[in-house]
Design a protein around this motif. Sequence first.
Motif, PDB file in Angstrom:
ATOM      1  N   ASP A  19       0.829  -1.207   0.000  1.00 20.67           N
ATOM      2  CA  ASP A  19       0.000   0.000   0.000  1.00 20.67           C
ATOM      3  C   ASP A  19       0.864   1.258   0.000  1.00 20.67           C
ATOM      4  O   ASP A  19       0.533   2.265   0.639  1.00 20.67           O
ATOM      5  CB  ASP A  19      -0.951   0.013   1.206  1.00 20.67           C
ATOM      6  N   HIS A  51      -8.567   4.098   6.384  1.00 21.20           N
ATOM      7  CA  HIS A  51      -8.041   3.142   5.406  1.00 21.20           C
ATOM      8  C   HIS A  51      -9.104   2.857   4.350  1.00 21.20           C
ATOM      9  O   HIS A  51     -10.257   2.566   4.669  1.00 21.20           O
ATOM     10  CB  HIS A  51      -7.638   1.847   6.100  1.00 21.20           C
ATOM     11  N   HIS A  97      -3.358   7.526  -1.252  1.00 24.34           N
ATOM     12  CA  HIS A  97      -4.033   7.660   0.027  1.00 24.34           C
ATOM     13  C   HIS A  97      -4.878   8.920   0.148  1.00 24.34           C
ATOM     14  O   HIS A  97      -4.590   9.931  -0.497  1.00 24.34           O
ATOM     15  CB  HIS A  97      -2.995   7.642   1.151  1.00 24.34           C
TER      16      HIS A  97
END
Length: 387
Positions: free
Chosen positions: A35, A203, A211
């Motif tokens: 991620d 998240h 993000h």
Amino acid sequence: MQFALTEEQTMLVETVRRFVEEELYPHEALVESTDAVPDDLAASIRQKALELGLYAANMPVEYGGGGLDAVGLALLERELGRANYGLQMVVARPSNILQGCTPAQRERWLLPTIEGKRIDCLAMTEPGAGSDVRSMKTRAVRKGDSYIVNGQKHFISHADKADFIILFAVTGTEETRRGARNQISGFLVDKDTPGLTIRPGPHALSLRGYHNCELYFDDCIIPADQLLGVEGKGFDLMSEWLGATRLTVAATCVGRARRVMDETLAWAGQRKQFGQPISQFQGVSFPLADLMTQLEAADLLTLRAAWLLDNGKATDADFAMAKLAASEMLGQLTDRAIQTFGGMGLMDSLPIAGWWKDARVERIWDGTSEIQRLIIARQMLRPHEGK
């Protein structure tokens, strides 16, 4: 409108696709598993994109950008859309709204962004102000030669990597036939400005390596010369420079859909059950045939909207139809891809489930599908109202 690509457009598509396959695909597994896009990898991708002239391709040539027209940009976004979002966004397309900079602002914010030395992000959304942007609560109050900003923004994409923020905040109110409404203004805010705090957002299941963040302004002092455009005219600024962002989403969806369709067709042609490829079963092939039709239609709607934009004829409804068709199609296609792959479609060893999760956000950001339908309905019904 010409359906065939020009030689220059064909070269652009081939160049971007080769770049995506050689420079982005090899790193997708890493980004999906962690991620994150490592800084050194991002720097390498950025440099290669700059060398190829793919960086800031949406910006005018006179500022050092690629100078692509709307059709060219849609073709570029379509090819970049095939790759992991965190990776493809390293190949920055700075916010068009920066073209509204004053000459002094241009030197400080726009030109370094085009050169790959600075990264921007856009801050409009708040916990209580999503599709209804005017209901935002973040306020900028003029005090002498500065503005004092207080409030919160959330779902701000890429703020963790950005060097500065294009902020929209309330600077006053005005009376209308429907009562008082907020006046919105734009500002350029450096990341290290005292009173500004950036925190990781919740998240997200979608878009690994890319993000969302939360921004908090606590008596944040912004010099008045960092006002972007005219005070109270932020909506005009958005309309002038941000109207075609939905076209970007549509093109990205079409590109990702091409990749999903290619992988799904290859699987259906190789996977055997009951002694034959599953592609021979109408229960598999007919839904894919319907979706291929929708994919081609979304592609044409997207390129049509881009062509209309280049010719000064595009409307908000043209962008809305392209985004609605492309994002809804991608959602259906990724779901059908999992069904076609069966149990393997949900396994981490294949990228199918990741594409399915990524597709879901496309029907939400830059205006939900419901907002797109509202835009389309208003435009098609307005000429008939009052008759």
